[in-house]
Design a protein around this motif. Structure first.
Motif, PDB file in Angstrom:
ATOM      1  N   PHE A 104       0.826  -1.213   0.000  1.00 41.61           N
ATOM      2  CA  PHE A 104       0.000   0.000   0.000  1.00 41.61           C
ATOM      3  C   PHE A 104       0.857   1.259   0.000  1.00 41.61           C
ATOM      4  O   PHE A 104       0.586   2.219  -0.719  1.00 41.61           O
ATOM      5  CB  PHE A 104      -0.942   0.009   1.203  1.00 41.61           C
ATOM      6  N   PHE A 105       1.908   1.254   0.805  1.00 40.39           N
ATOM      7  CA  PHE A 105       2.715   2.469   0.942  1.00 40.39           C
ATOM      8  C   PHE A 105       3.345   2.880  -0.381  1.00 40.39           C
ATOM      9  O   PHE A 105       3.309   4.056  -0.757  1.00 40.39           O
ATOM     10  CB  PHE A 105       3.784   2.279   2.017  1.00 40.39           C
ATOM     11  N   VAL A 106       3.940   1.938  -1.104  1.00 45.20           N
ATOM     12  CA  VAL A 106       4.583   2.311  -2.363  1.00 45.20           C
ATOM     13  C   VAL A 106       3.555   2.755  -3.400  1.00 45.20           C
ATOM     14  O   VAL A 106       3.898   3.421  -4.382  1.00 45.20           O
ATOM     15  CB  VAL A 106       5.458   1.168  -2.936  1.00 45.20           C
ATOM     16  N   ASN A 107       2.295   2.396  -3.193  1.00 44.76           N
ATOM     17  CA  ASN A 107       1.219   2.861  -4.070  1.00 44.76           C
ATOM     18  C   ASN A 107       0.546   4.125  -3.554  1.00 44.76           C
ATOM     19  O   ASN A 107      -0.470   4.565  -4.102  1.00 44.76           O
ATOM     20  CB  ASN A 107       0.178   1.759  -4.264  1.00 44.76           C
ATOM     21  N   GLY A 108       1.092   4.704  -2.483  1.00 42.22           N
ATOM     22  CA  GLY A 108       0.572   5.970  -1.972  1.00 42.22           C
ATOM     23  C   GLY A 108      -0.655   5.857  -1.106  1.00 42.22           C
ATOM     24  O   GLY A 108      -1.306   6.861  -0.811  1.00 42.22           O
ATOM     25  N   VAL A 109      -0.979   4.654  -0.649  1.00 37.70           N
ATOM     26  CA  VAL A 109      -2.151   4.431   0.206  1.00 37.70           C
ATOM     27  C   VAL A 109      -1.699   4.481   1.665  1.00 37.70           C
ATOM     28  O   VAL A 109      -0.999   3.583   2.137  1.00 37.70           O
ATOM     29  CB  VAL A 109      -2.812   3.076  -0.087  1.00 37.70           C
ATOM     30  N   LEU A 110      -2.124   5.515   2.379  1.00 32.70           N
ATOM     31  CA  LEU A 110      -1.695   5.666   3.771  1.00 32.70           C
ATOM     32  C   LEU A 110      -2.805   5.359   4.771  1.00 32.70           C
ATOM     33  O   LEU A 110      -2.526   5.211   5.968  1.00 32.70           O
ATOM     34  CB  LEU A 110      -1.174   7.089   4.007  1.00 32.70           C
ATOM     35  N   TYR A 111      -4.041   5.271   4.297  1.00 34.02           N
ATOM     36  CA  TYR A 111      -5.173   4.975   5.176  1.00 34.02           C
ATOM     37  C   TYR A 111      -5.988   3.836   4.573  1.00 34.02           C
ATOM     38  O   TYR A 111      -6.322   3.859   3.379  1.00 34.02           O
ATOM     39  CB  TYR A 111      -6.053   6.205   5.360  1.00 34.02           C
ATOM     40  N   LEU A 365       2.332  11.993  -8.230  1.00 33.07           N
ATOM     41  CA  LEU A 365       2.004  10.991  -9.233  1.00 33.07           C
ATOM     42  C   LEU A 365       2.964  11.056 -10.422  1.00 33.07           C
ATOM     43  O   LEU A 365       3.555  12.101 -10.696  1.00 33.07           O
ATOM     44  CB  LEU A 365       0.568  11.182  -9.713  1.00 33.07           C
ATOM     45  N   ASN A 366       3.086   9.958 -11.123  1.00 34.27           N
ATOM     46  CA  ASN A 366       3.824   9.942 -12.383  1.00 34.27           C
ATOM     47  C   ASN A 366       2.897  10.394 -13.507  1.00 34.27           C
ATOM     48  O   ASN A 366       2.641   9.673 -14.479  1.00 34.27           O
ATOM     49  CB  ASN A 366       4.380   8.538 -12.661  1.00 34.27           C
ATOM     50  N   ALA A 367       2.385  11.599 -13.371  1.00 37.06           N
ATOM     51  CA  ALA A 367       1.474  12.202 -14.348  1.00 37.06           C
ATOM     52  C   ALA A 367       1.360  13.680 -14.010  1.00 37.06           C
ATOM     53  O   ALA A 367       1.500  14.069 -12.846  1.00 37.06           O
ATOM     54  CB  ALA A 367       0.100  11.545 -14.299  1.00 37.06           C
ATOM     55  N   LYS A 368       1.082  14.493 -15.015  1.00 32.44           N
ATOM     56  CA  LYS A 368       0.999  15.931 -14.803  1.00 32.44           C
ATOM     57  C   LYS A 368      -0.414  16.430 -14.532  1.00 32.44           C
ATOM     58  O   LYS A 368      -0.598  17.591 -14.169  1.00 32.44           O
ATOM     59  CB  LYS A 368       1.586  16.673 -16.003  1.00 32.44           C
ATOM     60  N   ILE A 374      -5.249   8.883 -14.367  1.00 30.11           N
ATOM     61  CA  ILE A 374      -6.252   7.820 -14.493  1.00 30.11           C
ATOM     62  C   ILE A 374      -5.994   6.983 -15.741  1.00 30.11           C
ATOM     63  O   ILE A 374      -6.241   5.774 -15.761  1.00 30.11           O
ATOM     64  CB  ILE A 374      -7.669   8.428 -14.514  1.00 30.11           C
ATOM     65  N   ARG A 375      -5.465   7.620 -16.777  1.00 32.55           N
ATOM     66  CA  ARG A 375      -5.195   6.884 -18.012  1.00 32.55           C
ATOM     67  C   ARG A 375      -4.026   5.921 -17.858  1.00 32.55           C
ATOM     68  O   ARG A 375      -4.098   4.760 -18.249  1.00 32.55           O
ATOM     69  CB  ARG A 375      -4.889   7.865 -19.163  1.00 32.55           C
ATOM     70  N   ASN A 376      -2.909   6.398 -17.246  1.00 29.83           N
ATOM     71  CA  ASN A 376      -1.714   5.553 -17.262  1.00 29.83           C
ATOM     72  C   ASN A 376      -1.563   4.657 -16.024  1.00 29.83           C
ATOM     73  O   ASN A 376      -0.776   3.715 -16.038  1.00 29.83           O
ATOM     74  CB  ASN A 376      -0.443   6.393 -17.471  1.00 29.83           C
ATOM     75  N   ILE A 377      -2.312   4.941 -14.958  1.00 27.19           N
ATOM     76  CA  ILE A 377      -2.342   4.183 -13.691  1.00 27.19           C
ATOM     77  C   ILE A 377      -0.948   3.722 -13.234  1.00 27.19           C
ATOM     78  O   ILE A 377      -0.781   2.621 -12.716  1.00 27.19           O
ATOM     79  CB  ILE A 377      -3.339   3.015 -13.713  1.00 27.19           C
ATOM     80  N   LEU A 378       0.054   4.582 -13.403  1.00 24.83           N
ATOM     81  CA  LEU A 378       1.400   4.258 -12.938  1.00 24.83           C
ATOM     82  C   LEU A 378       1.503   4.437 -11.421  1.00 24.83           C
ATOM     83  O   LEU A 378       0.837   5.304 -10.843  1.00 24.83           O
ATOM     84  CB  LEU A 378       2.425   5.166 -13.616  1.00 24.83           C
ATOM     85  N   PRO A 379       2.324   3.667 -10.744  1.00 24.50           N
ATOM     86  CA  PRO A 379       2.583   3.906  -9.325  1.00 24.50           C
ATOM     87  C   PRO A 379       3.157   5.307  -9.127  1.00 24.50           C
ATOM     88  O   PRO A 379       3.736   5.888 -10.044  1.00 24.50           O
ATOM     89  CB  PRO A 379       3.611   2.829  -8.963  1.00 24.50           C
ATOM     90  N   PRO A 380       3.031   5.878  -7.930  1.00 24.90           N
ATOM     91  CA  PRO A 380       3.509   7.242  -7.691  1.00 24.90           C
ATOM     92  C   PRO A 380       5.015   7.383  -7.844  1.00 24.90           C
ATOM     93  O   PRO A 380       5.768   6.428  -7.659  1.00 24.90           O
ATOM     94  CB  PRO A 380       3.086   7.509  -6.234  1.00 24.90           C
ATOM     95  N   ALA A 381       5.426   8.606  -8.168  1.00 27.81           N
ATOM     96  CA  ALA A 381       6.859   8.909  -8.210  1.00 27.81           C
ATOM     97  C   ALA A 381       7.421   9.079  -6.803  1.00 27.81           C
ATOM     98  O   ALA A 381       8.578   8.733  -6.539  1.00 27.81           O
ATOM     99  CB  ALA A 381       7.103  10.181  -9.021  1.00 27.81           C
ATOM    100  N   GLU A 393      10.032   6.579  -8.998  1.00 25.89           N
ATOM    101  CA  GLU A 393      10.065   7.247 -10.291  1.00 25.89           C
ATOM    102  C   GLU A 393      10.391   6.241 -11.393  1.00 25.89           C
ATOM    103  O   GLU A 393      11.353   5.478 -11.307  1.00 25.89           O
ATOM    104  CB  GLU A 393      11.079   8.388 -10.299  1.00 25.89           C
ATOM    105  N   ILE A 394       9.573   6.249 -12.414  1.00 27.10           N
ATOM    106  CA  ILE A 394       9.677   5.275 -13.503  1.00 27.10           C
ATOM    107  C   ILE A 394      10.319   5.944 -14.718  1.00 27.10           C
ATOM    108  O   ILE A 394       9.964   7.070 -15.079  1.00 27.10           O
ATOM    109  CB  ILE A 394       8.294   4.720 -13.865  1.00 27.10           C
ATOM    110  N   GLU A 395      11.245   5.240 -15.344  1.00 27.43           N
ATOM    111  CA  GLU A 395      11.885   5.748 -16.557  1.00 27.43           C
ATOM    112  C   GLU A 395      11.603   4.807 -17.721  1.00 27.43           C
ATOM    113  O   GLU A 395      11.675   3.581 -17.578  1.00 27.43           O
ATOM    114  CB  GLU A 395      13.394   5.867 -16.362  1.00 27.43           C
ATOM    115  N   PHE A 396      11.261   5.385 -18.851  1.00 22.56           N
ATOM    116  CA  PHE A 396      11.085   4.622 -20.084  1.00 22.56           C
ATOM    117  C   PHE A 396      12.128   5.102 -21.093  1.00 22.56           C
ATOM    118  O   PHE A 396      12.253   6.305 -21.328  1.00 22.56           O
ATOM    119  CB  PHE A 396       9.683   4.826 -20.658  1.00 22.56           C
TER     120      PHE A 396
END
Length: 415
Positions: A104-111, A365-368, A374-381, A393-396
């Motif tokens: 949960f934590f790495v996905n930004g879920v704290l509660y 988030l890894n989105a601006k 919502i479109r890319n559903i990447l895990p948080p930066a 942080e994800i690199e492509f």
């Protein structure tokens, strides 16, 4: 720690945020010269994700029992109760909870709010004390129903007195309709006696005649407990006639009750008894939001016989709701509230949000923007909770050329 150039969800403006000793000291100010600096690249910063509905006591137990051949909720529940629960020990729960809190934590879920069945709830209450990364709220959940065992109410009261924050119920699974109605009254009696919130599994089926939501809602209205009352699942509402649903929504608005839908797991479970056309029953999220009802989304099961997959990614849950309940692009603005502010209201979190002087709890988030998230559903930066930090942080790259910004933000606009 200085987080530079992040776009705040609340005002859609780019800010810097300075954190010292786990506290937000100031916004748009300079940190100390030797502080760590995170460059946000104008990515979206939001308050932490809130997962208001889960079952952590038997999460990650998929290989503890035989296969759920039918894929139905009924078979999953029976095998969980008869095959898996007897194998679970305190050490086992403690080990799995520690793994889940990292997920949960790495996905930004704290509660997180978790519905715990009576044989396991006392283990979970004890194991919760060792969690360091997430805040866990516990529901005393009387599955398969209050009236199946003589000591269920006694065990619920013990759990509530030992720290469970929420009274659970499951009226549509009680032996009769009359006992289902009686179970609703008992749940509210307990809630008022112990000053607890209420959150029930209500009408989790495809039956258009399963209508316990109205009994729960009226009881909440009568006892002035609406804002402390949550109706989870409500999947039968996708099978309700629209005239009845309209009347029900009016009552729910009057009572000010909350709703939680779990679109990923509900899509997996519902319609299992149908031939084609086959329903994918979830709560009528979009309709209730438009009516002004506070609706939130949860993960429900993760890696067990009821749902074998699951990854704790609340953006995936949000995207599934968009897909299954026929949202459109014009609905996207504000959808992140279904996994942040709306469930925070359900859990009654007093200090939720980003303000100087508060504990640092936020996600980059890894989105601006909201659309891209919502479109890319990447895990948080970046995930920050006090002095705990996760960087994802994800690199492509294509032929050593960094294309991350293009992948994260395909439309290249503020949408």
């Amino acid at each position: 720690m200085l987080i530079k150039e992040v776009r705040f969800y609340d005002d859609n403006k780019v800010h810097d945020i300075y954190v010292e000793n786990g506290i937000i000291r100031c916004i748009d100010c300079q940190g100390k010269k030797d502080d760590y600096v995170f460059y946000g690249k104008k990515r979206l910063l939001i308050p932490p994700f809130v997962n208001p509905h889960s079952h952590l006591g038997y999460a990650l137990t998929l290989n503890y029992g035989s296969v759920n051949e039918s894929g139905t909720l009924r078979e999953g529940v029976i095998k969980t109760r008869e095959e898996i629960t007897p194998k679970i020990t305190f050490d086992d729960i403690e080990k799995r909870l520690k793994k889940l809190e990292k997920l949960f934590f790495v996905n930004g879920v704290l509660y997180v709010r978790s519905h715990e069945i009576m044989p396991l709830i006392f283990y979970v209450l004890e194991a919760r004390k060792k969690l360091e990364l997430i805040n866990l709220q516990i529901v005393a959940f009387p599955s398969p129903g209050i009236f199946y065992f003589e000591d269920t109410i006694e065990k619920m009261e013990k759990a509530l007195s030992e720290g469970a924050e929420v009274v659970g119920l499951i009226p549509n699974q009680e032996p009769t309709v009359e006992l289902g109605i009686e179970s609703v009254k008992i749940a509210f009696d307990l809630a008022l006696k112990y000053n607890k919130m209420v959150d029930g599994h209500i009408d989790e089926n495809d039956d258009p005649n399963s209508r316990f939501v109205e009994y729960v809602t009226y009881e909440a209205l009568k006892r002035k407990w609406g804002e402390k009352t949550t109706i989870s699942h409500m999947t039968a509402s996708h099978s309700y006639p629209s005239d009845y649903f309209g009347k029900l929504v009016d009552l729910m608005k009057l009572a000010k009750v909350n709703v939680i839908s779990n679109p990923v797991v509900s899509t997996h479970l519902q319609g299992r008894y149908d031939n084609y056309p086959k329903r994918r029953g979830i709560a009528r999220i979009r309709d209730m939001l438009k009516s002004g009802i506070n609706v939130a989304l949860g993960t429900d099961n993760i890696g067990d016989l009821i749902y074998p997959l699951g990854d704790g990614n609340m953006l995936r849950v949000l995207q599934e709701a968009f897909l299954v309940d026929h949202f459109t692009s014009k609905d996207i603005e504000g959808m992140l509230k279904l996994v942040t502010y709306n469930p925070a209201k359900i859990l009654m979190l007093d200090d939720y949000g980003i303000k100087p002087g508060r504990k640092a709890e936020f996600v980059v988030l890894n989105a601006k923007n909201e659309y891209e998230a919502i479109r890319n559903i990447l895990p948080p930066a970046l995930v920050v909770s006090g002095e705990n930090i996760a960087e994802n942080e994800i690199e492509f790259k294509i032929n050593d050329k960094d294309v991350t910004g293009e992948i994260e933000n395909l439309l290249d606009s503020d949408f």
